[in-house]
Enzyme design. Structure first.
Site, PDB file in Angstrom:
ATOM      1  N   ILE A  21      19.814  13.552 -56.991  1.00 30.36           N
ATOM      2  CA  ILE A  21      19.845  13.810 -57.742  1.00 30.36           C
ATOM      3  C   ILE A  21      20.800  15.015 -58.001  1.00 30.36           C
ATOM      4  O   ILE A  21      21.119  16.066 -58.501  1.00 30.36           O
ATOM      5  CB  ILE A  21      18.907  13.226 -58.736  1.00 30.36           C
ATOM      6  CG1 ILE A  21      18.608  12.464 -58.581  1.00 30.36           C
ATOM      7  CG2 ILE A  21      18.672  14.317 -60.265  1.00 30.36           C
ATOM      8  CD1 ILE A  21      17.094  11.436 -59.662  1.00 30.36           C
ATOM      9  N   ASP A  40      16.699  22.185 -47.755  1.00 30.05           N
ATOM     10  CA  ASP A  40      16.509  20.619 -47.708  1.00 30.05           C
ATOM     11  C   ASP A  40      16.674  20.738 -46.119  1.00 30.05           C
ATOM     12  O   ASP A  40      17.186  21.166 -45.712  1.00 30.05           O
ATOM     13  CB  ASP A  40      18.052  20.239 -48.530  1.00 30.05           C
ATOM     14  CG  ASP A  40      17.425  18.624 -48.686  1.00 30.05           C
ATOM     15  OD1 ASP A  40      17.778  18.081 -49.522  1.00 30.05           O
ATOM     16  OD2 ASP A  40      17.502  17.493 -48.009  1.00 30.05           O
ATOM     17  N   SER A  43      16.098  14.598 -44.553  1.00 30.28           N
ATOM     18  CA  SER A  43      15.449  13.971 -44.148  1.00 30.28           C
ATOM     19  C   SER A  43      15.968  12.741 -44.766  1.00 30.28           C
ATOM     20  O   SER A  43      15.865  11.408 -44.399  1.00 30.28           O
ATOM     21  CB  SER A  43      13.702  13.867 -44.595  1.00 30.28           C
ATOM     22  OG  SER A  43      13.730  14.011 -45.689  1.00 30.28           O
ATOM     23  N   SER A 137       8.708  10.956 -62.704  1.00 32.15           N
ATOM     24  CA  SER A 137       9.643   9.663 -63.324  1.00 32.15           C
ATOM     25  C   SER A 137       8.730   9.030 -64.424  1.00 32.15           C
ATOM     26  O   SER A 137       7.270   9.272 -64.312  1.00 32.15           O
ATOM     27  CB  SER A 137       9.410   8.879 -61.516  1.00 32.15           C
ATOM     28  OG  SER A 137       9.514   7.378 -61.758  1.00 32.15           O
ATOM     29  N   ALA A 138       9.410   7.807 -63.970  1.00 29.22           N
ATOM     30  CA  ALA A 138       9.099   6.872 -65.424  1.00 29.22           C
ATOM     31  C   ALA A 138       7.885   6.012 -64.849  1.00 29.22           C
ATOM     32  O   ALA A 138       7.408   5.008 -65.070  1.00 29.22           O
ATOM     33  CB  ALA A 138      10.172   6.012 -66.063  1.00 29.22           C
ATOM     34  N   TYR A 162       4.167   5.756 -53.840  1.00 29.71           N
ATOM     35  CA  TYR A 162       5.340   7.134 -53.617  1.00 29.71           C
ATOM     36  C   TYR A 162       4.809   7.545 -55.408  1.00 29.71           C
ATOM     37  O   TYR A 162       4.819   8.586 -56.571  1.00 29.71           O
ATOM     38  CB  TYR A 162       6.990   6.510 -54.545  1.00 29.71           C
ATOM     39  CG  TYR A 162       7.745   6.988 -55.626  1.00 29.71           C
ATOM     40  CD1 TYR A 162       7.295   6.269 -56.988  1.00 29.71           C
ATOM     41  CD2 TYR A 162       8.398   7.736 -55.168  1.00 29.71           C
ATOM     42  CE1 TYR A 162       8.712   6.588 -57.497  1.00 29.71           C
ATOM     43  CE2 TYR A 162       9.266   8.062 -56.048  1.00 29.71           C
ATOM     44  CZ  TYR A 162       8.972   7.617 -57.033  1.00 29.71           C
ATOM     45  OH  TYR A 162      10.061   8.368 -57.848  1.00 29.71           O
ATOM     46  N   LYS A 166       4.081  11.408 -57.610  1.00 27.86           N
ATOM     47  CA  LYS A 166       4.803  11.574 -58.811  1.00 27.86           C
ATOM     48  C   LYS A 166       3.033  11.838 -60.041  1.00 27.86           C
ATOM     49  O   LYS A 166       3.044  13.053 -60.693  1.00 27.86           O
ATOM     50  CB  LYS A 166       5.241  10.533 -59.671  1.00 27.86           C
ATOM     51  CG  LYS A 166       6.634  10.717 -58.395  1.00 27.86           C
ATOM     52  CD  LYS A 166       7.806  11.505 -58.579  1.00 27.86           C
ATOM     53  CE  LYS A 166       8.624  11.457 -57.451  1.00 27.86           C
ATOM     54  NZ  LYS A 166       9.544  12.616 -57.701  1.00 27.86           N
ATOM     55  N   PHE A 191      13.923   7.744 -66.131  1.00 29.72           N
ATOM     56  CA  PHE A 191      14.155   6.233 -65.462  1.00 29.72           C
ATOM     57  C   PHE A 191      15.002   6.113 -64.845  1.00 29.72           C
ATOM     58  O   PHE A 191      14.771   6.242 -63.279  1.00 29.72           O
ATOM     59  CB  PHE A 191      14.928   5.860 -67.499  1.00 29.72           C
ATOM     60  CG  PHE A 191      13.316   5.104 -67.841  1.00 29.72           C
ATOM     61  CD1 PHE A 191      13.051   7.469 -68.302  1.00 29.72           C
ATOM     62  CD2 PHE A 191      13.095   5.227 -68.107  1.00 29.72           C
ATOM     63  CE1 PHE A 191      11.892   7.289 -68.773  1.00 29.72           C
ATOM     64  CE2 PHE A 191      11.305   4.835 -69.066  1.00 29.72           C
ATOM     65  CZ  PHE A 191      11.217   6.738 -69.955  1.00 29.72           C
TER      66      PHE A 191
END
Ligand code: WQD
Length: 351
Positions: A21, A40, A43, A137-138, A162, A166, A191
Site C-alpha cells: 500500500i 522502510d 523486512s 484496519s477494519a 495483529y 491496530k 478493508f
C-alpha cells in the site's frame, strides 16, 4: 494548528513506503506534487520498489523522492531524517501485518508495531511535527453486529495480536491529541486492499506462502500454487463463503492523498473507512480472477480458518462527504490489474 500547505510545499514522511500500500501511495503523492521521504527496513518489501516508483512517476517527480532503508524503531535514524528534512506530515504504514503469524509471534508484533509507533511519534513531537495519518484496519470492528460498518460502529476486542496492535495504536494516537490538542490525527480503516498498479510494475508480493486470498489465487493462476483452499463454505452468506469489502490498492492510495488535503490546517482525531461499500465472496473472487486470467482457477473446500468473520463491508459515505473521495475500481478491475502484475512478475520483485 497544522499549517495549511500546498502539495509542492509539503514534505511527507511515508513509513513502510516500499510496501504494497505504501508504494502505491508514494506514486500518488509524487504525481500530486508532494515531496516524499520514505523510510522502510525492507523486512517485507523489495529494494527494487524505489526504481519501479521512479519509472512510473518519471524523472521530474522522482526528483522529489528520498528513500531511506532504516527501521522506524531506530531513533537515531529517525532523528537524522527529521533533522535533514522539514517533515510536515507523516503517513505511518510500517508494521507487521500477517494475522496468523501474529498469533505465533506476539512479542515481535507488539514490540515492532507498537514500539515503532511510540518511537515515531516521540521523534515527531521533538521536531514539532504533529500531523499523522495511520494505516488502520477494519479488523478493529471484529465480528460486526450490523452491516454496513460505519466509523461509529463499535470497536470490538481483536482476535489476534495483529488486530490488537491496530486497535491499540488508534488509542495511542487519540490519547496524544487528548494530551496535546495540537495533534492532527487521521485514522484510515482499510478493508481488504487488492489489485496492483496498471503499469504492472508494482503489486502485492508477500514473502512465503500468502496469508491473504488474492495473492494466493494469483499464484495459483500462474501455477505457483496447486489449488486455492477455500476456508469454509458454510457461512451464513449468499454462497456460504466469506464476504469482504475488497478495495483496489490505487483507490486506497488516492484515499491517502485525499486525507492529506482534508487534514490541511486542522487538528483533532478523525476516522474514515476506506472501502467500496460492496461485499464480495470468496467464490466471486475466484470466478472474477478466472475471467481475468482466461482459465479456471482450481479450488478445494477446507474447514473454516479460526478467527475469520463471515462478512464485513464498509459504509464509506463519510469519506465521500468530507473528503470528496470514492473508490473508482470494481472487482474485475482489481483482478485484471492483479493478474497483469502476477503474470509479468511471476516471482514478484525478484523476477
Ligand atoms: C479474505 C477471505 C478468508 C485466504 C486480513 C486482515 C486485514 C488486512 C487483510 C492485512 C476470508 C478467505 C483467505 C485463503 C480463503 N490485513 N480466504 N483462502 O482475513 O479478511 O483480512 O487481511 O493486510 O486487516 O484482517 O483477508 O485475504 O486473509 O481473507 O478462503 O487462502 O478469503 O476466509 O473470507 P482478511 P484474507
Amino acid at each position: 494548528m497544522s499549517q495549511a500547505l500546498t502539495p509542492s510545499d509539503t514534505c511527507v514522511l511515508v513509513t513502510g513506503g516500499a510496501g504494497f500500500i505504501g508504494s502505491h501511495t508514494v506514486v500518488e503523492l509524487l504525481t500530486g506534487g508532494y515531496q516524499v521521504v520514505v523510510v522502510d527496513n525492507l523486512s517485507n518489501a523489495s529494494a527494487k520498489v524505489e526504481d519501479r516508483i521512479k519509472t512510473i512517476v518519471g524523472s521530474e517527480a522522482a526528483a522529489n523522492l528520498t528513500f531511506y532503508i532504516a527501521d522506524v524503531n531506530d531513533r537515531n535514524a529517525l532523528n537524522k531524517i527529521f533533522d535533514q528534512h522539514h517533515i510536515d506530515r507523516v503517513i505511518h504504514f510500517a508494521g507487521y501485518k500477517a494475522v496468523g503469524e501474529s498469533v505465533s509471534k506476539p512479542i515481535e508484533y507488539y514490540s515492532n508495531n507498537i514500539g515503532n509507533t511510540l518511537t515515531l511519534v516521540d521523534v515527531m513531537r521533538n521536531h514539532d511535527c504533529k500531523s499523522i495519518i495511520f494505516s488502520s484496519s477494519a479488523t478493529v470492528y471484529g465480528d460486526p453486529e450490523s452491516l454496513p460498518l460505519t466509523e461509529v460502529s463499535a470497536k470490538k476486542p481483536a482476535t489476534n495480536p495483529y488486530g490488537w496492535t491496530k486497535w491499540m495504536i488508534e488509542e495511542i494516537l487519540s490519547d496524544l491529541h487528548a494530551a496535546d490538542p495540537e495533534w492532527n490525527v487521521v485514522l484510515l480503516r482499510y478493508f481488504n486492499p487488492i489489485g496492483a498498479h496498471a503499469s504492472g510494475l508494482m503489486g502485492e508480493d508477500p514473502k512465503g506462502i500468502p496469508n491473504n486470498l488474492l495473492p494466493y489465487v494469483a499464484q495459483t493462476a500462474i501455477g505457483k500454487r496447486e489449488v486455492v483452499h477455500v476456508f469454509g463454505n458454510d457461512y451464513p452468506t449468499p454462497d456460504g463463503t466469506g464476504v469482504r469489502d475488497y478495495i483496489h490498492v490505487v483507490d486506497l492510495a488516492t484515499g491517502h492523498a485525499a486525507a492529506l488535503q482534508w487534514m490541511n490546517g486542522r487538528t483533532g482525531v478523525e476516522i474514515f473507512n476506506l472501502g467500496t461499500g460492496r461485499g464480495t465472496s470468496v467464490f466471486e473472487i475466484i470466478h472474477a480472477f478466472s475471467e481475468a486470467c482466461g482459465h479456471e482457477v482450481p479450488y478445494v473446500i477446507d474447514p473454516r480458518r479460526p478467527g475469520d468473520v463471515a462478512e464485513n463491508y464498509a459504509d464509506c459515505s463519510k469519506a465521500h462527504e468530507l473528503m470528496g473521495w470514492q473508490a473508482q475500481f470494481d472487482i474485475s478491475d482489481m483482478c485484471r490489474d492483479a493478474w497483469n502484475w502476477q503474470s509479468h512478475n511471476p516471482n514478484g520483485y525478484e523476477g
